[in-house]
Motif scaffolding. Structure first.
Motif, mmCIF file in Angstrom:
data_model
loop_
_atom_site.group_PDB
_atom_site.id
_atom_site.type_symbol
_atom_site.label_atom_id
_atom_site.label_comp_id
_atom_site.label_asym_id
_atom_site.label_seq_id
_atom_site.Cartn_x
_atom_site.Cartn_y
_atom_site.Cartn_z
ATOM 1 N N ASN A 1 -6.203 -1.013 15.448
ATOM 2 C CA ASN A 1 -7.442 -0.303 15.149
ATOM 3 C C ASN A 1 -8.394 -0.473 16.328
ATOM 4 O OD1 ASN A 1 -9.638 0.947 14.056
ATOM 5 N ND2 ASN A 1 -9.739 -0.307 12.210
ATOM 6 N N ASP B 1 -4.957 7.535 9.876
ATOM 7 C CA ASP B 1 -4.998 6.643 8.720
ATOM 8 C C ASP B 1 -6.144 7.047 7.783
ATOM 9 O OD1 ASP B 1 -4.260 4.564 7.087
ATOM 10 O OD2 ASP B 1 -5.223 2.997 8.290
ATOM 11 N N ASP C 1 -7.130 4.053 2.101
ATOM 12 C CA ASP C 1 -6.077 3.471 1.249
ATOM 13 C C ASP C 1 -4.688 3.662 1.853
ATOM 14 O OD1 ASP C 1 -5.610 6.160 0.807
ATOM 15 O OD2 ASP C 1 -6.217 6.134 -1.301
ATOM 16 N N HIS C 2 -4.636 4.140 3.098
ATOM 17 C CA HIS C 2 -3.386 4.315 3.855
ATOM 18 C C HIS C 2 -2.448 5.359 3.238
ATOM 19 C CE1 HIS C 2 -4.909 0.795 5.829
ATOM 20 N NE2 HIS C 2 -4.711 0.031 4.767
ATOM 21 N N THR D 1 -10.464 10.240 7.793
ATOM 22 C CA THR D 1 -9.406 9.768 8.678
ATOM 23 C C THR D 1 -9.962 8.928 9.818
ATOM 24 O OG1 THR D 1 -9.562 11.884 9.839
ATOM 25 C CG2 THR D 1 -7.824 11.656 8.181
ATOM 26 N N ASP E 1 0.818 -1.216 0.000
ATOM 27 C CA ASP E 1 0.000 0.000 0.000
ATOM 28 C C ASP E 1 0.852 1.267 0.000
ATOM 29 O OD1 ASP E 1 -2.354 -1.454 0.064
ATOM 30 O OD2 ASP E 1 -2.469 -1.463 2.253
ATOM 31 N N ALA E 2 2.064 1.169 0.547
ATOM 32 C CA ALA E 2 2.910 2.352 0.697
ATOM 33 C C ALA E 2 3.769 2.649 -0.529
ATOM 34 C CB ALA E 2 3.812 2.189 1.923
ATOM 35 N N PHE F 1 -0.733 8.865 8.277
ATOM 36 C CA PHE F 1 -0.570 7.532 8.877
ATOM 37 C C PHE F 1 0.761 7.435 9.627
ATOM 38 C CE2 PHE F 1 -0.715 2.644 8.083
ATOM 39 C CZ PHE F 1 -1.295 2.458 9.315
ATOM 40 N N ARG F 2 1.695 6.605 9.165
ATOM 41 C CA ARG F 2 2.958 6.374 9.874
ATOM 42 C C ARG F 2 4.082 7.288 9.376
ATOM 43 N NH1 ARG F 2 4.247 0.061 10.117
ATOM 44 N NH2 ARG F 2 5.274 0.708 12.049
#
Length: 386
Positions: free
Chosen positions: A268, A309, A312-313, A224, A57-58, A332-333
């Motif tokens: 989550n 998040d 779709d991240h 989000t 995803d990233a 996200f991260r």
């Protein structure tokens, strides 16, 4: 009533960096935060600056992340120069350690993927890894070095960014929640309503992290949600790491003088903010696997934060179909890593009304457009009505 050039909803690293960048362009900026600025995901992060994707995803994020890492030294220098505060920037690279039986195959696949994405990732012989980081577990089966990666003390950086913004004449309102947007008769966004007060601006930027979707009308652009991440900090007289260490099960980020932080979980659990035995155990096991000597280190802190998040991240970045309204949420991260490039993007959209034109940034901006969520929601509504 005072009218600002830009109101930014959210005073974390993203909102603060945008405010700092806009103030450098001599715009009149107001930051509004629902609590003390910089005390949510920005405070709880590890500060690892890695454009390498941690999942499929990233992968679309890599060009943006790679560009942000490239401009990080310039960003840190500007922030430190104005704030007079250290950001704890450590451009010393990272080591990826693999322990599984098929470590060789995984390493080859990772290096091939990173090469295709323009990332500098090199095979590191185990004996060389032991020289670079003497406390790294000698039982690793394979390793790679990512020499261009870096780390920063996220708490120090966030504090420095906010201080630099204030010294650049950015106004800050803490403990005030943006509830709604204001519109004129043409439908243009002309300000916000925060804690019941109407505040006018030529542009509004939503950078409120996981809480962005709670602002009336924003969920369709930034749906989000909070994802909890737990962290642990060690202090050791024996272990003083130089580089970021990663494995498939966790990571360790050095802070210097025997301190390091390790993480993290991806949970989550809604708005539940608490450290759990299960989460801490997972982090400790991964950290001690990479650096066995940490088994004797002192645990000096444990904490958690709520990351922002999206479905779709990927972050929601840029203008909406409402004139005057922009989004910078859902990192996200990667909020700490993407702060410099996000600030530049929003500055370009506000000052020049277009995405940056740069031969070094090969990015499909539509991937991050807030309109992708609005379009998807509209399509889903059409299907339901049919």
């Amino acid at each position: 009533m005072k009218t600002y050039d830009v109101i930014i909803a959210g005073g974390g690293i993203i909102g603060g960096a945008i405010a700092f960048e806009l103030a450098r362009q001599k715009l009149c900026v107001l930051v509004i935060d629902r609590q003390s600025p910089g005390r949510e995901a920005s405070w709880a992060a590890a500060g690892m600056l890695s454009p390498a994707p941690d999942s499929a995803d990233a992968i679309p994020l890599v060009p943006l992340a790679r560009t942000s890492l490239k401009i990080y030294p310039e960003f840190v220098a500007a922030v430190e120069g104005i704030s007079g505060m250290s950001a704890g920037f450590r451009p010393h690279g990272a080591i990826e350690a693999l322990f599984d039986v098929d470590a060789g195959n995984k390493l080859s696949a990772m290096i091939a993927l990173h090469s295709a994405l323009g990332l500098d990732t090199q095979l590191l012989h185990i004996e060389d890894a032991a020289v670079l980081e003497p406390h790294l577990n000698r039982e690793i089966r394979a390793a790679a070095i990512l020499p261009r990666e870096a780390a920063v003390d996220n708490r120090a950086l966030t504090a420095a960014v906010l201080r630099a913004a204030e010294l650049s004449s950015v106004a800050v309102r803490a403990n005030s929640s943006v509830e709604k947007l204001q519109y004129d008769e043409t439908g243009r966004c002309v300000g916000v309503i925060a804690s019941g007060e109407q505040i006018s601006a030529k542009h509004v930027v939503i950078a409120a992290g996981f809480a962005s979707h709670t602002i009336d009308g924003i969920a369709k652009y930034a749906p989000t949600c909070p994802i909890r991440g737990q962290m642990v900090a060690f202090q050791s007289e024996q272990v003083d790491l130089h580089r970021v260490l990663r494995s498939e099960r966790g990571y360790i980020v050095p802070r210097g003088k025997g301190r390091c932080v390790a993480g993290s979980t991806i949970e989550n659990v809604g708005l539940e903010k608490r450290v759990t035995p299960h989460g801490v155990s997972k982090i400790l096991n991964a950290a001690v696997e990479m650096v066995p000597a940490l088994a004797n280190a002192a645990i000096v802190e444990s904490w958690c934060g709520l990351r922002p998040d999206t479905p779709d991240h990927l972050p929601s970045l840029g203008p909406t179909n409402v004139e005057g309204l922009l989004i910078a949420a859902g990192h996200f991260r990667n909020g700490i890593l993407l702060a410099p490039i996000t600030a530049k993007l929003i500055e370009e959209w506000i000052m020049k009304q277009r995405a940056p034109v740069d031969r070094d940034i090969d990015v499909n901006w539509d991937v991050f457009s807030p309109l992708r969520f609005a379009t998807a929601a509209a399509r889903a509504g059409s299907v339901r009505r049919a």
